[in-house]
Design an enzyme around this catalytic site. Structure first.
Site, mmCIF file in Angstrom:
data_model
loop_
_atom_site.group_PDB
_atom_site.id
_atom_site.type_symbol
_atom_site.label_atom_id
_atom_site.label_comp_id
_atom_site.label_asym_id
_atom_site.label_seq_id
_atom_site.Cartn_x
_atom_site.Cartn_y
_atom_site.Cartn_z
ATOM 1 N N GLY A 100 -17.583 -16.278 -5.287
ATOM 2 C CA GLY A 100 -18.353 -17.517 -5.302
ATOM 3 C C GLY A 100 -17.621 -18.762 -4.855
ATOM 4 N N GLY A 101 -16.346 -18.655 -4.517
ATOM 5 C CA GLY A 101 -15.601 -19.835 -4.102
ATOM 6 C C GLY A 101 -16.230 -20.529 -2.912
ATOM 7 N N LYS A 102 -16.571 -19.767 -1.898
ATOM 8 C CA LYS A 102 -17.138 -20.363 -0.684
ATOM 9 C C LYS A 102 -18.589 -20.792 -0.909
ATOM 10 C CE LYS A 102 -13.965 -17.952 2.418
ATOM 11 N NZ LYS A 102 -13.157 -17.299 1.380
ATOM 12 N N ARG A 125 -19.977 -7.587 -8.973
ATOM 13 C CA ARG A 125 -19.457 -8.775 -8.305
ATOM 14 C C ARG A 125 -20.559 -9.822 -8.146
ATOM 15 N NH1 ARG A 125 -14.954 -9.010 -5.354
ATOM 16 N NH2 ARG A 125 -15.999 -9.895 -3.518
ATOM 17 N N ASP A 165 -18.047 -14.140 5.383
ATOM 18 C CA ASP A 165 -16.667 -13.944 4.939
ATOM 19 C C ASP A 165 -16.536 -12.449 4.684
ATOM 20 O OD1 ASP A 165 -14.053 -14.755 4.104
ATOM 21 O OD2 ASP A 165 -14.702 -14.521 2.028
ATOM 22 N N CYS A 218 -9.557 -12.266 5.636
ATOM 23 C CA CYS A 218 -8.229 -12.560 5.106
ATOM 24 C C CYS A 218 -7.279 -11.442 5.507
ATOM 25 C CB CYS A 218 -8.268 -12.763 3.589
ATOM 26 S SG CYS A 218 -8.927 -11.370 2.659
#
Length: 465
Positions: A100-102, A125, A165, A218
């Site tokens: 959930g960061g983005k 998740r 992402d 990443c």
């Protein structure tokens, strides 16, 4: 790949990982936060609300974290959304959204206006994603637990912007997460590359003409980065790579690292741990050719979600029953909810309501129908309609401010009462009985209900320390 720069790259893994947080503008003004923050902070170049914090600081254990004042996020991971350039009123999809960061970073850009659809294919998740959306006080998010293919079948050229992402081999996280090393293999790199192709194909059909798609990973693996973008553009020539400015320490993508390089690969971006203060990332900014006429709405298979709109005189008007509710909304008694609003809030919660079993939600304007979708959170959770009473949700508390309610109780972060509240203990307080918004240093933290001089604790049991 790195040639003479390789020794510096290897040496960077002897350094400690960089840690950062991102201020939540739905909760705190940036400058006000900096004046009050009990941490040693310095700015992250590519995110105006991002700050490195010193290793001796522990912001994850501070009450402000539970209040959603900030989100702890790896600094390089803040870059993709910075290039998405989310703006109020847009419809944005975060296709692979957990934890959930983005998504919460996109929500900060939307400023409560527009629609954010955050999706995660894995149920557990997706639950974590939903909890983080709640903690940050986000009201205009639809959290789904679907496959990209199912969403692509539901939405056709619906979104203004999409973030992919993508799940990847995680090479860029080796310093941060040693487990990523153990899970790495060449076979997994190829599996990830194939999966990325499928996800990007789904995203392509959901983006409107002229819309922006940001792809990120990443990992360092070329087949998942320059390779994925090259294969995508070969399959979808209606997309092109957009050149965007670099921040200090960022590098350009390399066409020599792709088997069949697409035009413009040098416009993509690499983040290397030996060149900047963050972990390894890759990102590409893509745009879809064409324009849309003013007022363009895109296509949603089941149309828009229709709910209940309350009118004056406590009358209820049902626009559509819908299959989301397990009982007829018109027959449901919302009197207790309306009484709670009247007794507790200083503001009106304007919009349409959706009854999801006994759970009441305020749905974002223009939210698509959730019929046939696996949904974790259809907007702002208001609370639970129980027999003869309405119990407000933790999500509602985190959305509100002290100015929004008639009664609040503020506690200081370093006071014993803060720890006591987060542990689920009752507090002592003088005041009129009823629901209180509990705040910490002015930031909303949860609900309390006063009877006599005892403040009953309504901080969720699952979150207690």
């Amino acid at each position: 790949m790195l040639k003479e720069a390789y020794p510096a790259f290897v040496r960077s893994y002897e350094d400690a990982k960089y840690q950062a947080l991102r201020v939540n503008p739905l909760k705190a003004d940036r400058e006000d936060f900096l004046k009050k923050a009990p941490f040693d902070l310095r700015p992250v170049a590519w995110e105006a609300r991002g700050f490195y914090y010193a290793s001796e600081n522990q912001p994850g254990k501070h009450p402000w974290h539970e209040a959603g004042v900030y989100y702890i996020q790896e600094p390089s991971a803040m870059a993709p959304v910075a290039y998405l350039e989310a703006a109020p009123g847009e419809r944005i999809l975060d296709l692979c959204a957990a934890p959930g960061g983005k998504s919460t970073q996109i929500a900060a850009g939307l400023q409560g206006e527009g629609l954010l659809v955050c999706n995660e294919i894995h149920p557990q998740r997706a639950k974590i994603l939903s909890e983080n959306v709640e903690r940050m006080g986000i009201s205009n998010a639809l959290v789904t637990n679907e496959t990209p293919a199912k969403l692509a079948d539901t939405f056709v050229e619906f979104f203004d912007k999409i973030l992919v992402d993508a799940p990847c081999s995680g090479e860029g996280m080796f310093r941060k997460n040693e487990e990523a090393c153990d899970e790495w293999s060449l076979a997994n790199v190829q599996i990830c590359a194939d999966r990325q192709d499928e996800i990007l194909d789904c995203a392509a059909g959901m983006l409107r003409p002229g819309g922006r798609l940001v792809y990120s990973t990443c990992t360092f693996a070329p087949s998942e980065n320059e390779g994925s973008i090259s294969r995508f553009i070969k399959r979808h020539p209606e997309f092109h790579i957009v050149e965007v400015p670099l921040y200090e320490g960022m590098s350009r993508g390399n066409a020599d690292w792709a088997l069949e390089p697409a035009e413009g690969l040098e416009k993509t971006i690499r983040l290397w741990p030996h060149l900047l203060q963050g972990e390894g990332h890759y990102l590409a900014v893509l745009e879809k050719d064409g324009e849309v006429p003013e007022g363009y709405m895109g296509f949603c298979k089941n149309g828009l979600q229709r709910g209940i709109r309350l009118t004056e005189g406590s009358k209820q008007k049902e626009r559509s029953k819908g299959k989301a509710s397990q009982r007829n909304p018109v027959q449901s008694d919302l009197t207790d909810y309306q009484q709670f609003i009247k007794d507790t809030l200083q503001i009106e919660l304007d919009g349409e309501l959706l009854l999801f079993g006994e759970q009441l939600y305020l749905i974002p304007e223009g939210m698509p129908s959730i019929q046939g979708l696996k949904v974790m959170r259809p907007g702002l959770h208001l609370g639970t309609l129980k027999k003869n009473r309405f119990e407000p949700s933790h999500a509602l508390a985190l959305f509100l401010t002290a100015d929004d309610v008639k009664r609040s109780m503020d506690i200081q972060a370093d006071a014993p009462e803060a720890k006591a509240y987060l542990n689920g203990m009752t507090l002592n307080h003088d005041g009129e009985k009823g629901w209180y918004l509990i705040t910490v240093d002015g930031y909303s933290l949860g609900w309390g209900k006063l009877s006599g001089q005892v403040m009953k604790n309504h901080y969720p049991k699952g979150l207690r320390k």
